[in-house]
Design an enzyme around this catalytic site. Sequence first.
Site, mmCIF file in Angstrom:
data_model
loop_
_atom_site.group_PDB
_atom_site.id
_atom_site.type_symbol
_atom_site.label_atom_id
_atom_site.label_comp_id
_atom_site.label_asym_id
_atom_site.label_seq_id
_atom_site.Cartn_x
_atom_site.Cartn_y
_atom_site.Cartn_z
ATOM 1 N N CYS A 12 52.111 45.588 40.539
ATOM 2 C CA CYS A 12 52.807 44.524 41.265
ATOM 3 C C CYS A 12 52.727 43.180 40.527
ATOM 4 C CB CYS A 12 52.252 44.385 42.679
ATOM 5 S SG CYS A 12 50.504 43.990 42.715
ATOM 6 N N HIS B 245 50.906 30.290 40.348
ATOM 7 C CA HIS B 245 51.563 30.771 41.568
ATOM 8 C C HIS B 245 52.815 29.971 41.877
ATOM 9 C CE1 HIS B 245 47.867 33.060 41.785
ATOM 10 N NE2 HIS B 245 48.664 33.955 42.321
HETATM 11 C C1 PEP Z 1 48.386 39.727 39.860
HETATM 12 O O1 PEP Z 1 47.336 39.148 39.586
HETATM 13 O O2 PEP Z 1 49.053 40.376 39.028
HETATM 14 C C2 PEP Z 1 48.933 39.655 41.221
HETATM 15 C C3 PEP Z 1 49.989 40.348 41.570
HETATM 16 O O3 PEP Z 1 48.335 38.795 42.085
HETATM 17 P P1 PEP Z 1 48.570 37.203 42.078
HETATM 18 O O4 PEP Z 1 49.662 36.900 41.108
HETATM 19 O O5 PEP Z 1 48.908 36.809 43.450
HETATM 20 O O6 PEP Z 1 47.240 36.694 41.623
#
Ligand code: PEP
Length: 583
Positions: free
Chosen positions: A512, A197
């Site tokens: 996403c 993240h």
């Molecule tokens: C994903 O897992 O692709 C997502 C968009 O969520 P995050 O990156 O916040 O886990």
Amino acid sequence: MSLTLQGIGVSKGICIGPAYVYYRELPEVLEYSISKFSADDEIKRFEDARIKAQQQLNNIKNTISGDTPHDITLFIDTHLLMLDDPVLYEDTVSHIRARLCNAEWALQVQVERIVKVFDDMDDPYLKTRKDDIIHVTERIQRCLMNEPDLNHAEDKLGDHLKGRIIVADDLTPADTLLMQHQKIAGFITEYGGPLSHTAILARNLGIPTIVGVHDAKHLIQANDLIVLDGNTGKVHINPAKKDIAHFKSLIRNERQRRKLLFDLKNKPTKTKDGLKIHLHGNIDRPDDVRTLRQFDHTGVGLYRTEMLFIEHNRLPSEDEQFETYRRTLRSLKGHPLTIRTIDLGADKELADTTQHGPLIHNPALGLRAIRRCLKDPSLFLPQIKAILRTAGYGPVNMMIPMISCISEMEQTLELIEQAKAELKSRRIRFDNNIKIGAMIEVPSAALVADSLANKLDFLSIGTNDLIQYTLAFDRIDDEVSYLYNPLHPAVLKLIQMTLNAGETQGIQVSMCGEMASDTQYTRLLLGMGLQCFSVQANSLLDIKHIINHSEITQLRPLTEKIMTLSDPQEIKLAVEELNLRFL
Ligand code: PEP
Ligand code: MG
């Protein structure tokens, strides 16, 4: 001497600047003796360091912006008070005189004594004040040692990091969030994968970043001139003048290219053969809407609300959340806002909770996201209510992360009904018909996407986790990041299943995860049937450019062929060929 290190470029772009080596731990404090005659000088050195520490804190206090969380400003005031504390000050001075030792050592002895007193206390609140004492002492120690900068949260709010390239072992999302208050040029970390993240945050903030540069902290000295090339993952330390000139020209060319892309701002996103595509942005914080609107006036397909919790390091109330979400919605001026319920856990944790409880060996597989919310409705219900209330004021969708089975979705829907009933009885405005969707980011969810689609208004594919869980590699571990492959046939099959489920049930499927923001996959995804992308603000115009230069009728048969291949390398070559056809 110049030197080049190789890491993993996780946020594109090139930047040039002096290094700031970020140490979490303080260098070892050594004891040495002083003569009786130099005791006054040593005390003066201690006093000067204390005043310098005070000035640093006051500078930070004066430069932080008005929207800085109250907890942080309070924390600075507490540290200022502690710097004046006679126990810390007078006892250190007495120790220097009595033992004829250096100020660093005398201070260390005092702090250990005070820490012991705190450790022996029963009161849990007072016990936590111990950390403040340690931080304040560290600040004075660094001033005594003439270290150029400090490393605590509040320092990241000043502007002494402006234009610098941060070199760290690792950064937490909280570190990155705090540092974004400054105009940092780039990040280099020794650990961390492209889907951590922190990497995602850096990309969203448009800060060039390289991770997995082992030994960077040993090989890079403070103030070394660094060229960070996020496109190739190369870190050049003190490069030759001609190389710097070369990188400067690359930076200029990229600026020029991006300038041309700006012609696409607010233009429709539509393939050459007329298919309208939804192109939205991902945000982590309400302020990110401002960045998004620099590129396009569009909606948000993923609002990662856990960042609100992490930034405040506590659980915000229903009203606080409602105010924040409503402000975000207002700034979108009529465009839709998809609010994802909290995805706390794994590498996104509140600072306090990481310290307690048993050691979790696989946090990504543990009590994360919806699992945690279902276990603790007192955490979840205020957020559901805040989202329902926000939806009473404009187009808002609620999206649930990490769904892995139908029963989790059913329990969630029951809690949403309970929240609606409570709001009704409180006679509070909300949207009874809010659209509810699930993220498809666990392979089991993709495999039952048809049943999920049957119960929901939309699905959104989270490829970051979907690929992590399908290929069984830890997304934050740079040692296994080579396994990240969106073109693995298993991943493509799960994506295709989800798209098919949406089509059969007549609901929208968006993507996403980071795969949606990567231009090398845009045409493949279009050919597979994806019609809704939610991407990082920085890549939005690049993706729009590709979509607007693609033809669905040509892409479909080519993509169908690619989907019959089983060798990832063959798929990669076929996708490269597909992209070249439209150049
Ligand atoms: C994903 O897992 O692709 C997502 C968009 O969520 P995050 O990156 O916040 O886990
Ligand atoms: Mg995810």
